[in-house]
Design an enzyme around this catalytic site. Sequence first.
Site, short mmCIF file in Angstrom:
data_model
loop_
_atom_site.label_atom_id
_atom_site.label_comp_id
_atom_site.label_asym_id
_atom_site.label_seq_id
_atom_site.Cartn_x
_atom_site.Cartn_y
_atom_site.Cartn_z
N ASP A 104 0.85 -1.19 0.00
CA ASP A 104 0.00 0.00 0.00
C ASP A 104 0.89 1.24 0.00
O ASP A 104 2.03 1.21 0.44
CB ASP A 104 -0.88 -0.03 1.25
CG ASP A 104 -1.78 1.17 1.39
OD1 ASP A 104 -2.28 1.67 0.36
OD2 ASP A 104 -1.99 1.61 2.54
N ASP A 117 -0.32 4.96 0.85
CA ASP A 117 -0.58 5.95 1.89
C ASP A 117 -0.56 5.32 3.28
O ASP A 117 -1.20 4.32 3.53
CB ASP A 117 -1.94 6.63 1.64
CG ASP A 117 -1.96 7.30 0.27
OD1 ASP A 117 -0.99 7.99 -0.07
OD2 ASP A 117 -2.94 7.10 -0.46
N ASP A 153 -2.10 -0.68 5.86
CA ASP A 153 -2.46 -0.18 7.19
C ASP A 153 -3.94 -0.35 7.50
O ASP A 153 -4.34 -0.20 8.65
CB ASP A 153 -2.05 1.29 7.36
CG ASP A 153 -2.82 2.21 6.43
OD1 ASP A 153 -2.74 2.00 5.20
OD2 ASP A 153 -3.49 3.14 6.91
#
Length: 176
Positions: free
Chosen positions: A9, A11, A135
Amino acid sequence: MTKKRVAIDMDEVMADALGKLVRLYEKEYEPVDPDKLHGKLLEQAIRPEHSHVVREYLFDKDFFKDLEVMPDSQEVVKAMHERYEIFIVTAAMEFPDSLWHKYNWLQEHFPFLHWKNFVFCGDKSIIQADYLIDDHPKNLLTFSGEPVIFTSPHNVHETRFRRVNNWKEVGDMFLE
């Protein structure tokens, strides 16, 4: 021998979006108490009457242009790139103005990765890889490979996934 595939990922894993959100909020309103972020998204940790501004920041056409790089991510991803097939997977479709800036950001900070290895999507459940480092638990729950949660204040209470707290720990997991 086929390399294993790692999806990463962008961000809050490679790019510090939360840091920028906090700086923008603090410039416009008031300091953010880091303890209030523990287990919460920024919009849940600030005054309720201000919660809408987080989405406004994210939808600003230039928000994703100049995010800071997460410490050690460049070195670790570069080393992983030698051993694994790396794909950067970002749910960019939620913020359509982010596509160009995210692409340029990746080219600037991770120039050793080929553009063919950038996946701009809406739903990460389509990703086929051996590992996903993310996240957000919602993305890891639908992933068919081995999910790895990257620590961010909002996910500190999450216990369902193998956890890495920083890029040094990612390196320990994938490079040792």
